[in-house]
Design an enzyme around this catalytic site. Structure first.
Site: not given
Ligand code: NAD
Ligand code: UDP
Length: 328
Positions: A32, A37, A58, A92, A146, A150, A176, A187
């Site tokens: 990460d 996060g 990443v 990215k 986004y 995806k 979720t 959110r």
């Protein structure tokens, strides 16, 4: 001992997946860069000798010593407010990041599962959404960064599967929730919980008639676990089909939390999908999976988590500062 790399490990879903795979007897490498996060989500794992943490973005070349059997690629901002603030990083991580992880999976002959989303269906014209539906996405709208990342992620994953024979899995995750969501990620569940706990009115966007279907994290993790060990390479919806309007949901939260506050209405964000409900027939048939935890129990467990946050955490109202992660 089987070795698994989990990207997005310090995030909400990634950290729960780390816990699950350690419990299942895997050696977990969590990766990460903490952009959305939080280290506190994995603090409890840092001294576990079945866990190794690598701080890394990443979107840069990913290198892992030794063998890998599996990769779960969960790194990506996931909240609309997060990805509106870091649109280029979002594009990215879904494109360049996914390419790096597919390359790593190929080099290590590992099976890779990538985290896709119900957002690939955009503002859907088919209801409930089945995996066959191609979606209704505004490529150039604010959410496009986004949704299109995806969609590209799914395409490149299928290309590696078809061209290189890589073992790939694609989960389309529907909303979720649960413990370890970031309070200020924007959110709806952390937003309403934070507002209720601080004694603020609950902000419903639009008239609140838009719907969502909320899945508790333990059910989601179980679905992902089963999908990884299935032999199915096409996308599979995992979510809870129990649909509710956002206004009714705000009322449920008012009851659950006992807040004396009321609902106030704010402008509906651009391209906010008006309805969303997963068709989970495929997951039922293929994986023998159905969600087990209803909203009342899941929300109670989530509320218990948010209630335990310190007053400093609860009152930190500003959105996370992303500036140190933004290089371009
Ligand atoms: P989250 O923001 O809590 O976690 C994402 C994690 O990825 C964070 O820890 C973040 O720091 C990390 N990350 C982002 N970019 C990175 C990069 N370039 N390099 C390394 N790490 C990076 O979000 P989440 O809800 O846990 O979502 C996890 C995954 O599941 C995402 O891919 C998201 O698109 C997908 N998803 C989640 C939901 C949901 O309802 N929670 C729904 C659909 C899809
Ligand atoms: N929403 C809301 N108030 C808030 C935050 C979100 O009414 O404070 C709405 C939002 O407009 C959307 C739904 O709740 O219709 C779910 O939003 P979220 O950001 O959780 O995720 P999405 O499903 O849109 O990706």
């Amino acid at each position: 001992m089987k070795r698994i790399l989990i990207t997005g490990a310090a995030g909400f879903l990634g950290s729960h997946l780390c816990d699950r795979f350690i419990d299942e007897g895997f050696f977990v490498i969590g990766m990460d860069n903490f952009i959305t996060g939080d280290k506190k989500n994995i603090n409890h794992l840092l001294n576990n000798n079945h866990f190794q943490f690598v701080e890394h973005d990443v979107t840069e070349f990913v290198s892992i010593d030794d063998d890998l059997d599996y990769i779960l690629h969960f790194a990506s901002p996931a909240s609309p407010i997060d990805y509106l603030k870091i649109p280029i990083q979002t594009l990215k991580v879904g494109s360049l990041g996914t390419h790096n992880l597919l390359g790593l999976a190929k080099a290590k002959k590992a099976r890779i599962l990538i985290a896709s989303t119900s957002e690939v269906y955009g503002d859907p014209l088919v209801h409930p959404q089945t995996e066959e539906y191609y979606g209704n996405v505004n490529t150039i709208g604010p959410r496009g960064v986004y949704d299109e990342a995806k969609r590209f992620q799914e395409s490149i994953t299928m290309a590696y599967h078809r061209f290189h024979g890589l073992e790939t899995r694609i989960v389309r995750i529907f909303n979720t929730y649960g413990p370890r969501m970031r309070l200020n990620d924007g959110r709806v569940i952390p937003a309403f919980m934070g507002q209720a706990l601080r004694g603020e009115d609950l902000t419903v966007f639009g008239d609140g008639s838009q719907t969502r279907s909320f899945c508790f994290v333990d059910d989601q993790v179980e679905g992902i676990f089963r999908l990884l060990f299935s032999d199915y390479s096409y996308p599979v919806n995992i979510g809870n089909p129990h649909e509710i309007s956002i206004k009714d949901f705000a009322e449920e939260i008012i009851k659950l939390t006992g807040t004396k506050q009321q609902i106030i209405y704010k402008e509906l964000p651009v391209d906010d999908p008006l309805q969303r409900q997963p068709d989970i027939s495929l997951a039922k048939k293929l994986l023998g999976w159905t969600p087990k935890i209803g909203r009342a129990e899941g929300m109670q467990r989530t509320f218990e988590y948010f209630k335990k946050l310190s007053p400093e955490e609860l009152n930190k109202r500003e959105h996370k500062d992303f500036s140190k992660h933004i290089k371009n």
